[in-house]
Scaffold this motif. Structure first.
Motif, PDB file in Angstrom:
ATOM      1  N   LEU A 173      56.338  49.654  38.907  1.00 45.37           N
ATOM      2  CA  LEU A 173      55.430  48.434  38.431  1.00 45.37           C
ATOM      3  C   LEU A 173      56.043  47.556  39.114  1.00 45.37           C
ATOM      4  O   LEU A 173      57.168  47.248  39.921  1.00 45.37           O
ATOM      5  N   VAL A 174      54.209  47.381  39.750  1.00 35.51           N
ATOM      6  CA  VAL A 174      54.323  45.871  40.851  1.00 35.51           C
ATOM      7  C   VAL A 174      54.079  44.926  40.346  1.00 35.51           C
ATOM      8  O   VAL A 174      53.471  44.241  39.663  1.00 35.51           O
ATOM      9  N   PHE A 219      41.492  39.162  43.139  1.00 35.84           N
ATOM     10  CA  PHE A 219      42.567  39.348  42.714  1.00 35.84           C
ATOM     11  C   PHE A 219      41.594  40.272  41.348  1.00 35.84           C
ATOM     12  O   PHE A 219      42.194  40.796  41.652  1.00 35.84           O
ATOM     13  N   GLN A 220      40.729  39.806  41.044  1.00 36.20           N
ATOM     14  CA  GLN A 220      40.812  40.095  39.948  1.00 36.20           C
ATOM     15  C   GLN A 220      39.875  41.859  39.856  1.00 36.20           C
ATOM     16  O   GLN A 220      39.546  42.760  39.597  1.00 36.20           O
ATOM     17  N   SER A 221      39.047  41.758  41.480  1.00 37.23           N
ATOM     18  CA  SER A 221      37.773  42.720  41.940  1.00 37.23           C
ATOM     19  C   SER A 221      39.037  43.886  42.148  1.00 37.23           C
ATOM     20  O   SER A 221      38.411  44.406  41.761  1.00 37.23           O
ATOM     21  N   ALA A 222      39.747  42.777  42.734  1.00 34.57           N
ATOM     22  CA  ALA A 222      40.858  44.053  43.383  1.00 34.57           C
ATOM     23  C   ALA A 222      41.602  45.268  43.065  1.00 34.57           C
ATOM     24  O   ALA A 222      41.330  46.639  42.912  1.00 34.57           O
ATOM     25  N   CYS A 223      42.081  44.205  41.753  1.00 40.94           N
ATOM     26  CA  CYS A 223      42.622  45.171  40.933  1.00 40.94           C
ATOM     27  C   CYS A 223      41.264  46.200  40.090  1.00 40.94           C
ATOM     28  O   CYS A 223      41.871  47.198  39.472  1.00 40.94           O
ATOM     29  N   ASP A 224      40.254  45.609  40.017  1.00 37.97           N
ATOM     30  CA  ASP A 224      39.426  46.790  39.568  1.00 37.97           C
ATOM     31  C   ASP A 224      38.444  47.337  39.989  1.00 37.97           C
ATOM     32  O   ASP A 224      38.361  49.180  39.726  1.00 37.97           O
ATOM     33  N   SER A 225      38.835  47.150  40.891  1.00 42.17           N
ATOM     34  CA  SER A 225      38.404  48.387  41.767  1.00 42.17           C
ATOM     35  C   SER A 225      39.391  49.595  42.667  1.00 42.17           C
ATOM     36  O   SER A 225      39.261  50.645  43.813  1.00 42.17           O
ATOM     37  N   PHE A 226      40.511  49.980  42.365  1.00 42.58           N
ATOM     38  CA  PHE A 226      41.772  50.616  42.350  1.00 42.58           C
ATOM     39  C   PHE A 226      41.955  50.996  41.300  1.00 42.58           C
ATOM     40  O   PHE A 226      43.019  50.828  40.571  1.00 42.58           O
ATOM     41  N   ALA A 243      47.113  45.919  34.522  1.00 42.72           N
ATOM     42  CA  ALA A 243      47.185  44.985  34.642  1.00 42.72           C
ATOM     43  C   ALA A 243      47.632  43.229  34.413  1.00 42.72           C
ATOM     44  O   ALA A 243      46.824  43.284  32.325  1.00 42.72           O
ATOM     45  N   TYR A 244      48.951  42.342  34.601  1.00 47.37           N
ATOM     46  CA  TYR A 244      49.240  41.134  33.460  1.00 47.37           C
ATOM     47  C   TYR A 244      49.009  40.310  34.761  1.00 47.37           C
ATOM     48  O   TYR A 244      50.265  39.906  35.138  1.00 47.37           O
ATOM     49  N   ASP A 304      59.040  33.376  37.089  1.00 46.58           N
ATOM     50  CA  ASP A 304      58.987  33.632  38.323  1.00 46.58           C
ATOM     51  C   ASP A 304      57.666  34.577  38.914  1.00 46.58           C
ATOM     52  O   ASP A 304      57.121  34.642  40.268  1.00 46.58           O
ATOM     53  N   ILE A 305      56.944  35.911  38.565  1.00 45.06           N
ATOM     54  CA  ILE A 305      56.292  36.198  38.966  1.00 45.06           C
ATOM     55  C   ILE A 305      54.755  35.826  38.113  1.00 45.06           C
ATOM     56  O   ILE A 305      55.050  35.711  37.183  1.00 45.06           O
ATOM     57  N   ASP A 306      54.391  36.063  38.693  1.00 35.74           N
ATOM     58  CA  ASP A 306      52.736  35.793  38.216  1.00 35.74           C
ATOM     59  C   ASP A 306      51.593  36.650  38.501  1.00 35.74           C
ATOM     60  O   ASP A 306      51.288  36.243  36.671  1.00 35.74           O
ATOM     61  N   TYR A 307      52.079  38.004  38.524  1.00 34.96           N
ATOM     62  CA  TYR A 307      51.016  39.370  38.014  1.00 34.96           C
ATOM     63  C   TYR A 307      51.769  40.910  37.664  1.00 34.96           C
ATOM     64  O   TYR A 307      53.224  40.550  38.833  1.00 34.96           O
ATOM     65  N   THR A 308      51.904  41.378  37.290  1.00 32.94           N
ATOM     66  CA  THR A 308      52.484  42.743  37.271  1.00 32.94           C
ATOM     67  C   THR A 308      51.489  43.984  36.915  1.00 32.94           C
ATOM     68  O   THR A 308      50.477  43.574  36.433  1.00 32.94           O
ATOM     69  N   LEU A 309      51.447  44.727  37.504  1.00 31.66           N
ATOM     70  CA  LEU A 309      50.776  45.957  37.958  1.00 31.66           C
ATOM     71  C   LEU A 309      51.093  46.730  37.663  1.00 31.66           C
ATOM     72  O   LEU A 309      52.700  46.978  37.821  1.00 31.66           O
TER      73      LEU A 309
END
Length: 154
Positions: free
Chosen positions: A66-67, A82-89, A95-96, A101-106
């Motif tokens: 959990l990142v 960032f969205q493009s990076a998420c889609d490419s991995f 991804a949320y 305090d946390i902006d995104y969780t993967l």
């Protein structure tokens, strides 16, 4: 959605291979009206896909991380990158964008810690991140794709 629709969705969440006849038998309908209800649920976007769930260990995905990501840039260009990076991995299976305090969780699934390190280096090369914190799952205590349908405002 009425109670019959909820029951059909509940059954399909357990086993998407059920035939219209099997579903109908379970909910008290014949196959044709049951099939029409399933088709209407699909057309309405309630049922978005029917998929096979794969055991991660059987395909050598033994490490789940959990990142948690924080960024200083919330502009549209950064978000698009960032969205493009998420889609490419393909390692990123969920991804949320989150509050607090946390902006995104993967949710990331890889074969090993070494494979995670390779993923991590590719991720930070793809997009500027302020802070990345990885939490490795030691034990999966519950996993389901079934949504709760009864008693929660549905």
């Amino acid at each position: 959605m009425d109670q019959l629709d909820r029951e059909i969705v509940r059954l399909l969440q357990q086993d998407a291979t059920l035939s219209a006849r099997e579903l109908g038998d379970a909910v008290g309908l014949t196959a044709t009206p049951c099939w029409r209800r399933v088709k209407a649920l699909e057309d309405a976007g309630v049922i978005v896909a029917r998929v096979a769930l794969v055991d991660p260990a059987s395909v050598n995905l033994g490490v789940t991380a959990l990142v948690n990501i924080r960024t200083n840039d919330h502009g549209p260009d950064w978000i698009e990158r960032f969205q493009s990076a998420c889609d490419s991995f393909p390692e990123i299976v969920e991804a949320y964008r989150t509050s607090g305090d946390i902006d995104y969780t993967l949710k990331v699934m890889v074969a090993s810690i070494e494979a995670y390190d390779v993923f991590y280096k590719r991720l930070i090369a793809a997009v500027d991140l302020y802070d990345v914190r990885s939490i490795f799952v030691m034990e999966e205590m519950k996993r389901t794709t079934a949504l709760p349908l009864d008693g929660f405002g549905v």
